[in-house]
Design a protein around this motif. Sequence first.
Motif, PDB file in Angstrom:
ATOM      1  N   ALA A  93       0.851  -1.191   0.000  1.00  0.00           N
ATOM      2  CA  ALA A  93       0.000   0.000   0.000  1.00  0.00           C
ATOM      3  C   ALA A  93       0.884   1.238   0.000  1.00  0.00           C
ATOM      4  O   ALA A  93       1.918   1.266   0.661  1.00  0.00           O
ATOM      5  CB  ALA A  93      -0.924   0.010   1.222  1.00  0.00           C
ATOM      6  N   SER A  94       0.461   2.261  -0.717  1.00  0.00           N
ATOM      7  CA  SER A  94       1.263   3.480  -0.794  1.00  0.00           C
ATOM      8  C   SER A  94       1.083   4.371   0.423  1.00  0.00           C
ATOM      9  O   SER A  94       1.854   5.309   0.628  1.00  0.00           O
ATOM     10  CB  SER A  94       0.921   4.260  -2.061  1.00  0.00           C
ATOM     11  N   LYS A  95       0.066   4.087   1.246  1.00  0.00           N
ATOM     12  CA  LYS A  95      -0.171   4.874   2.452  1.00  0.00           C
ATOM     13  C   LYS A  95      -0.507   3.950   3.618  1.00  0.00           C
ATOM     14  O   LYS A  95      -1.412   3.116   3.523  1.00  0.00           O
ATOM     15  CB  LYS A  95      -1.321   5.866   2.249  1.00  0.00           C
ATOM     16  N   LEU A  96       0.203   4.105   4.719  1.00  0.00           N
ATOM     17  CA  LEU A  96      -0.081   3.334   5.931  1.00  0.00           C
ATOM     18  C   LEU A  96      -1.505   3.597   6.412  1.00  0.00           C
ATOM     19  O   LEU A  96      -2.186   2.678   6.879  1.00  0.00           O
ATOM     20  CB  LEU A  96       0.927   3.703   7.018  1.00  0.00           C
ATOM     21  N   SER A  97      -1.978   4.839   6.299  1.00  0.00           N
ATOM     22  CA  SER A  97      -3.334   5.157   6.758  1.00  0.00           C
ATOM     23  C   SER A  97      -4.371   4.307   6.034  1.00  0.00           C
ATOM     24  O   SER A  97      -5.292   3.767   6.661  1.00  0.00           O
ATOM     25  CB  SER A  97      -3.645   6.640   6.547  1.00  0.00           C
ATOM     26  N   GLY A  98      -4.223   4.162   4.704  1.00  0.00           N
ATOM     27  CA  GLY A  98      -5.165   3.345   3.952  1.00  0.00           C
ATOM     28  C   GLY A  98      -5.118   1.894   4.374  1.00  0.00           C
ATOM     29  O   GLY A  98      -6.150   1.248   4.550  1.00  0.00           O
ATOM     30  N   PHE A  99      -3.926   1.363   4.548  1.00  0.00           N
ATOM     31  CA  PHE A  99      -3.782  -0.023   4.988  1.00  0.00           C
ATOM     32  C   PHE A  99      -4.480  -0.234   6.327  1.00  0.00           C
ATOM     33  O   PHE A  99      -5.231  -1.202   6.518  1.00  0.00           O
ATOM     34  CB  PHE A  99      -2.299  -0.375   5.100  1.00  0.00           C
ATOM     35  N   LEU A 100      -4.260   0.683   7.273  1.00  0.00           N
ATOM     36  CA  LEU A 100      -4.835   0.517   8.616  1.00  0.00           C
ATOM     37  C   LEU A 100      -6.349   0.730   8.630  1.00  0.00           C
ATOM     38  O   LEU A 100      -7.057   0.057   9.389  1.00  0.00           O
ATOM     39  CB  LEU A 100      -4.152   1.476   9.589  1.00  0.00           C
ATOM     40  N   ILE A 101      -6.855   1.638   7.812  1.00  0.00           N
ATOM     41  CA  ILE A 101      -8.316   1.816   7.713  1.00  0.00           C
ATOM     42  C   ILE A 101      -8.962   0.508   7.258  1.00  0.00           C
ATOM     43  O   ILE A 101      -9.978   0.068   7.805  1.00  0.00           O
ATOM     44  CB  ILE A 101      -8.665   2.962   6.742  1.00  0.00           C
ATOM     45  N   HIS A 102      -8.365  -0.132   6.271  1.00  0.00           N
ATOM     46  CA  HIS A 102      -8.961  -1.349   5.730  1.00  0.00           C
ATOM     47  C   HIS A 102      -8.738  -2.548   6.654  1.00  0.00           C
ATOM     48  O   HIS A 102      -9.610  -3.414   6.768  1.00  0.00           O
ATOM     49  CB  HIS A 102      -8.429  -1.610   4.330  1.00  0.00           C
ATOM     50  N   VAL A 103      -7.612  -2.585   7.362  1.00  0.00           N
ATOM     51  CA  VAL A 103      -7.430  -3.614   8.396  1.00  0.00           C
ATOM     52  C   VAL A 103      -8.496  -3.448   9.473  1.00  0.00           C
ATOM     53  O   VAL A 103      -9.141  -4.420   9.892  1.00  0.00           O
ATOM     54  CB  VAL A 103      -6.025  -3.524   9.015  1.00  0.00           C
ATOM     55  N   ALA A 104      -8.696  -2.216   9.931  1.00  0.00           N
ATOM     56  CA  ALA A 104      -9.682  -1.971  10.988  1.00  0.00           C
ATOM     57  C   ALA A 104     -11.080  -2.373  10.550  1.00  0.00           C
ATOM     58  O   ALA A 104     -11.836  -2.991  11.321  1.00  0.00           O
ATOM     59  CB  ALA A 104      -9.664  -0.489  11.376  1.00  0.00           C
ATOM     60  N   THR A 105     -11.441  -2.057   9.319  1.00  0.00           N
ATOM     61  CA  THR A 105     -12.770  -2.417   8.822  1.00  0.00           C
ATOM     62  C   THR A 105     -12.908  -3.928   8.723  1.00  0.00           C
ATOM     63  O   THR A 105     -13.952  -4.500   9.099  1.00  0.00           O
ATOM     64  CB  THR A 105     -13.029  -1.771   7.449  1.00  0.00           C
ATOM     65  N   TRP A 106     -11.884  -4.600   8.229  1.00  0.00           N
ATOM     66  CA  TRP A 106     -11.929  -6.062   8.137  1.00  0.00           C
ATOM     67  C   TRP A 106     -12.074  -6.689   9.525  1.00  0.00           C
ATOM     68  O   TRP A 106     -12.886  -7.599   9.733  1.00  0.00           O
ATOM     69  CB  TRP A 106     -10.666  -6.579   7.450  1.00  0.00           C
ATOM     70  N   GLN A 107     -11.282  -6.211  10.491  1.00  0.00           N
ATOM     71  CA  GLN A 107     -11.373  -6.751  11.850  1.00  0.00           C
ATOM     72  C   GLN A 107     -12.795  -6.576  12.395  1.00  0.00           C
ATOM     73  O   GLN A 107     -13.346  -7.485  13.030  1.00  0.00           O
ATOM     74  CB  GLN A 107     -10.381  -6.033  12.780  1.00  0.00           C
ATOM     75  N   ALA A 108     -13.365  -5.402  12.154  1.00  0.00           N
ATOM     76  CA  ALA A 108     -14.708  -5.126  12.659  1.00  0.00           C
ATOM     77  C   ALA A 108     -15.752  -5.986  11.963  1.00  0.00           C
ATOM     78  O   ALA A 108     -16.646  -6.543  12.616  1.00  0.00           O
ATOM     79  CB  ALA A 108     -15.034  -3.641  12.478  1.00  0.00           C
ATOM     80  N   VAL A 109     -15.673  -6.101  10.629  1.00  0.00           N
ATOM     81  CA  VAL A 109     -16.634  -6.943   9.898  1.00  0.00           C
ATOM     82  C   VAL A 109     -16.579  -8.374  10.414  1.00  0.00           C
ATOM     83  O   VAL A 109     -17.617  -9.017  10.643  1.00  0.00           O
ATOM     84  CB  VAL A 109     -16.357  -6.889   8.386  1.00  0.00           C
ATOM     85  N   MET A 110     -15.382  -8.898  10.627  1.00  0.00           N
ATOM     86  CA  MET A 110     -15.239 -10.280  11.101  1.00  0.00           C
ATOM     87  C   MET A 110     -15.694 -10.450  12.548  1.00  0.00           C
ATOM     88  O   MET A 110     -15.951 -11.573  12.985  1.00  0.00           O
ATOM     89  CB  MET A 110     -13.784 -10.730  10.961  1.00  0.00           C
ATOM     90  N   SER A 111     -15.812  -9.351  13.293  1.00  0.00           N
ATOM     91  CA  SER A 111     -16.260  -9.417  14.685  1.00  0.00           C
ATOM     92  C   SER A 111     -17.765  -9.222  14.831  1.00  0.00           C
ATOM     93  O   SER A 111     -18.322  -9.504  15.897  1.00  0.00           O
ATOM     94  CB  SER A 111     -15.543  -8.331  15.511  1.00  0.00           C
ATOM     95  N   LEU A 112     -18.418  -8.732  13.776  1.00  0.00           N
ATOM     96  CA  LEU A 112     -19.849  -8.460  13.867  1.00  0.00           C
ATOM     97  C   LEU A 112     -20.659  -9.763  13.850  1.00  0.00           C
ATOM     98  O   LEU A 112     -20.241 -10.751  13.235  1.00  0.00           O
ATOM     99  CB  LEU A 112     -20.276  -7.562  12.701  1.00  0.00           C
ATOM    100  N   PRO A 113     -21.818  -9.764  14.504  1.00  0.00           N
ATOM    101  CA  PRO A 113     -22.601 -11.000  14.576  1.00  0.00           C
ATOM    102  C   PRO A 113     -23.218 -11.432  13.252  1.00  0.00           C
ATOM    103  O   PRO A 113     -23.477 -12.614  13.041  1.00  0.00           O
ATOM    104  CB  PRO A 113     -23.693 -10.673  15.606  1.00  0.00           C
ATOM    105  N   GLU A 114     -23.465 -10.482  12.350  1.00  0.00           N
ATOM    106  CA  GLU A 114     -24.057 -10.799  11.047  1.00  0.00           C
ATOM    107  C   GLU A 114     -23.040 -10.468   9.955  1.00  0.00           C
ATOM    108  O   GLU A 114     -22.592  -9.322   9.843  1.00  0.00           O
ATOM    109  CB  GLU A 114     -25.347 -10.001  10.825  1.00  0.00           C
ATOM    110  N   ARG A 115     -22.685 -11.479   9.150  1.00  0.00           N
ATOM    111  CA  ARG A 115     -21.674 -11.273   8.108  1.00  0.00           C
ATOM    112  C   ARG A 115     -22.109 -11.971   6.828  1.00  0.00           C
ATOM    113  O   ARG A 115     -22.741 -13.031   6.867  1.00  0.00           O
ATOM    114  CB  ARG A 115     -20.319 -11.831   8.540  1.00  0.00           C
ATOM    115  N   ALA A 116     -21.759 -11.375   5.700  1.00  0.00           N
ATOM    116  CA  ALA A 116     -22.101 -11.964   4.401  1.00  0.00           C
ATOM    117  C   ALA A 116     -21.088 -11.480   3.367  1.00  0.00           C
ATOM    118  O   ALA A 116     -20.342 -10.527   3.601  1.00  0.00           O
ATOM    119  CB  ALA A 116     -23.514 -11.575   3.991  1.00  0.00           C
ATOM    120  N   ARG A 117     -21.112 -12.144   2.210  1.00  0.00           N
ATOM    121  CA  ARG A 117     -20.207 -11.740   1.135  1.00  0.00           C
ATOM    122  C   ARG A 117     -20.835 -12.071  -0.210  1.00  0.00           C
ATOM    123  O   ARG A 117     -21.774 -12.873  -0.301  1.00  0.00           O
ATOM    124  CB  ARG A 117     -18.854 -12.439   1.258  1.00  0.00           C
ATOM    125  N   CYS A 118     -20.265 -11.464  -1.246  1.00  0.00           N
ATOM    126  CA  CYS A 118     -20.662 -11.806  -2.610  1.00  0.00           C
ATOM    127  C   CYS A 118     -19.551 -11.383  -3.563  1.00  0.00           C
ATOM    128  O   CYS A 118     -18.758 -10.495  -3.251  1.00  0.00           O
ATOM    129  CB  CYS A 118     -21.982 -11.145  -3.004  1.00  0.00           C
TER     130      CYS A 118
END
Length: 214
Positions: free
Chosen positions: A116-141
């Motif tokens: 990633a060209s920016k650490l901020s972008g990498f960490l924003i997306h890591v944080a979102t992934w961690q949160a999505v995987m922690s939520l009780p309802e999850r889905a994908r497509c």
Amino acid sequence: MIRDLIESIMVIAFGACRPEDGCTGADIGAAEQRLGIALPEALRDYYATAGRHRGMMDAGFHMLPPDKLRLAGGCLVFCEENQYLAEWGIQPADGASPNPRVSGRARDTETWYSEASKLSGFLIHVATWQAVMSLPERARCELPEKKLKTLEPFLEHIGEKKLRSGGHRVSFIDRHNRLLATYLYNSETLYVGATRPEAIEAFEARCGLELDAL
């Protein structure tokens, strides 16, 4: 830099962002003294907000806490894949920047690649992934990249473009329905997480998607 963004993600996923969820200034300062380097602002923000929160540190990615940060292969390693197949770090040449680029490599190899060209972008997306995987309802497509813009009327990008761009993911938030989403460009897959099943169902109907529960 990204502290408010990490807090907004945590509020959706966990209902609140508490002072005890973050590392103290002493925790971060001790790591800097041990390593002999100053941590970039974006990484300090992540630790100060979520560095002691189990879900935000170890749900999908394994974020190394300040006392486990290490220098390896010429990089400051701060994140590992949860099965320890890959790791991500900051190269010394980029370390002086408050928002440096991120390098990655497969474990047991010597070659680093640009993640990633920016650490901020990498960490924003890591944080979102961690949160999505922690939520009780999850889905994908699966969702072709060319159709990604069809989501924009229903979701808000997390962070200004100058902070969120430069990686292999893009992340979204729906504050009203307490829903988070992250899109992986390499697999053209959308992952969605919410606190209630109705939020997932409503999102699916609004966007015309067919989501598979996780």
